[in-house]
Motif scaffolding. Structure first.
Motif, PDB file in Angstrom:
ATOM      1  N   ARG A   1      -2.107   2.772   5.094  1.00 21.97           N
ATOM      2  CA  ARG A   1      -2.511   1.780   6.090  1.00 21.97           C
ATOM      3  C   ARG A   1      -3.676   2.289   6.938  1.00 21.97           C
ATOM      4  O   ARG A   1      -4.629   1.552   7.211  1.00 21.97           O
TER       5      ARG A   1
ATOM      6  N   GLY B   1      -2.742  -3.478   8.710  1.00 22.93           N
ATOM      7  CA  GLY B   1      -1.647  -2.764   8.084  1.00 22.93           C
ATOM      8  C   GLY B   1      -0.303  -3.126   8.681  1.00 22.93           C
ATOM      9  O   GLY B   1      -0.199  -3.376   9.891  1.00 22.93           O
TER      10      GLY B   1
ATOM     11  N   GLN C   1      -5.976   4.508   6.165  1.00 23.44           N
ATOM     12  CA  GLN C   1      -7.204   4.508   5.371  1.00 23.44           C
ATOM     13  C   GLN C   1      -7.772   3.098   5.235  1.00 23.44           C
ATOM     14  O   GLN C   1      -8.976   2.868   5.362  1.00 23.44           O
ATOM     15  N   LEU C   2      -6.893   2.136   5.003  1.00 26.49           N
ATOM     16  CA  LEU C   2      -7.339   0.765   4.790  1.00 26.49           C
ATOM     17  C   LEU C   2      -7.863   0.138   6.082  1.00 26.49           C
ATOM     18  O   LEU C   2      -8.867  -0.593   6.060  1.00 26.49           O
ATOM     19  N   GLU C   3      -7.220   0.427   7.194  1.00 22.67           N
ATOM     20  CA  GLU C   3      -7.700  -0.124   8.458  1.00 22.67           C
ATOM     21  C   GLU C   3      -9.051   0.483   8.835  1.00 22.67           C
ATOM     22  O   GLU C   3      -9.911  -0.205   9.383  1.00 22.67           O
TER      23      GLU C   3
ATOM     24  N   ARG D   1      -3.827   3.561  -1.391  1.00 19.33           N
ATOM     25  CA  ARG D   1      -4.299   3.988  -0.071  1.00 19.33           C
ATOM     26  C   ARG D   1      -3.262   3.728   1.013  1.00 19.33           C
ATOM     27  O   ARG D   1      -2.387   2.883   0.860  1.00 19.33           O
TER      28      ARG D   1
ATOM     29  N   CYS E   1       0.862  -1.183   0.000  1.00 18.11           N
ATOM     30  CA  CYS E   1       0.000   0.000   0.000  1.00 18.11           C
ATOM     31  C   CYS E   1       0.899   1.234   0.000  1.00 18.11           C
ATOM     32  O   CYS E   1       2.113   1.122  -0.105  1.00 18.11           O
TER      33      CYS E   1
ATOM     34  N   VAL F   1      -0.416  -4.390   3.517  1.00 15.54           N
ATOM     35  CA  VAL F   1      -1.662  -4.728   4.206  1.00 15.54           C
ATOM     36  C   VAL F   1      -1.908  -6.226   4.044  1.00 15.54           C
ATOM     37  O   VAL F   1      -1.801  -6.773   2.952  1.00 15.54           O
TER      38      VAL F   1
ATOM     39  N   PHE G   1      -5.396  -1.300  -3.113  1.00 17.27           N
ATOM     40  CA  PHE G   1      -4.577  -1.147  -1.916  1.00 17.27           C
ATOM     41  C   PHE G   1      -3.390  -0.207  -2.154  1.00 17.27           C
ATOM     42  O   PHE G   1      -3.026   0.579  -1.274  1.00 17.27           O
TER      43      PHE G   1
END
Length: 301
Positions: A282, A298, A284-286, A280, A232, A237, A277
């Motif tokens: 970590r 992440g 944002q992804l979490e 973006r 990412c 991730v 992924f």
């Protein structure tokens, strides 16, 4: 990076009132003893004397922090079992012990006069859990965690495994064997001898790979787009959207139309998810995972 093991506020204590004496050094034995103490056992350990008067377990030298954690709450004594005084100290402890934990080859146990036949005659109610490298014809074969995990296909390339699978798996099997010994003694009225092999522990942990689950063609080995580690913006991730409802949520977020098993194996899905992924962070992804019920975590680069 640190990791903690969470336990219930009032964990069960099935070994309360059980006294365990350990002669086991390095990692598997002390790790098993740590688990037994968490289950309520009274734990005592006999170590060989060190030249400088310090702990006699090599782990105290090469990993003092780990040694301290493993022996928290354990009464550690020293005795040279090759001398008469050490043997007397050992037998004083054995006379009030329920389970003896060892980690020697059979020949070493014999040299210390700790063969099971003699122990059982002297202490009929005593059980022994013997941690060994391998059993049967391989009992005297030299080995260590790395050789056992390599034997069962758990070493990739020249990289060392990220943890000590055989040692820690063996410690779980040994603490389980302590419970088994107590149940069998209660049922049969006499002490039991149980052997735990680190090679067998590695083989057990390797079963998912043996079954093909974690090979590159397996669903949890990289073939499924929802169960992979992707780069990412600021790291990596780990995503584990394996079940259909998780895969559907991931595909909805990534703009993928086909969340079926066939679709999740498609190269186009892998590429779409990877692009999603990569764009973006970590954080944002979490946040997305929390909001959309997608299992992911992440990681730094």
């Amino acid at each position: 990076m640190t990791s903690t093991i969470t336990r219930p506020a009032r964990a069960p204590r099935p070994l309360a009132g059980v006294r365990i004496l350990s002669l086991a050094l390095n990692l598997p034995g002390p790790a098993a003893l740590m688990r037994c103490r968490a289950m309520g056992a009274t734990c005592v350990k006999l170590e060989p004397p060190a030249p400088d008067g310090g702990p006699g377990d090599p782990m105290a030298i090469y990993a003092p922090g780990a040694y301290a954690t493993l022996h928290d709450g354990v009464r550690v004594l020293q005795a040279n079992l090759k001398l008469e005084a050490g043997q007397k100290a050992l037998h004083r402890e054995l006379a009030r012990t329920d389970v003896l934990l060892t980690s020697f080859r059979p020949s070493a146990l014999a040299k210390l006069d700790l063969g099971w036949r003699k122990l059982h005659k002297l202490y009929p109610q005593l059980s022994q859990v013997a941690i060994v490298g391998a059993t049967g014809e391989r009992a005297e074969e030299p080995g260590h965690d790395l050789t056992y995990v390599a034997e069962h296909g758990l070493v990739n390339g020249l990289e060392l495994p990220p943890t000590l699978y055989a040692d820690m798996g063996g410690s779980l099997a040994a603490s389980e064997a302590v419970l088994q010994a107590q149940l069998l003694r209660a049922a049969k009225g006499t002490g039991q001898f149980l052997e735990v092999a680190l090679a067998d522990a590695a083989a057990y942990l390797a079963l998912p790979r043996t079954w093909g689950l974690t090979t590159p063609q397996g669903s949890v080995g990289g073939a499924h787009a929802g169960y992979r580690v992707y780069p990412c913006k600021d790291g990596r991730v780990a995503v584990a959207a394996l079940e259909p409802h998780f895969a559907k949520a991931l595909c909805l977020a990534a703009g993928v139309a086909d969340a079926s098993r066939k679709g999740m194996l498609a190269r186009s899905t892998h590429e779409a998810v990877a692009a999603f992924f990569a764009a973006r962070t970590r954080k944002q992804l979490e946040k997305l995972g929390h909001e959309q019920d997608i299992p992911l975590h992440g990681l730094p680069r």
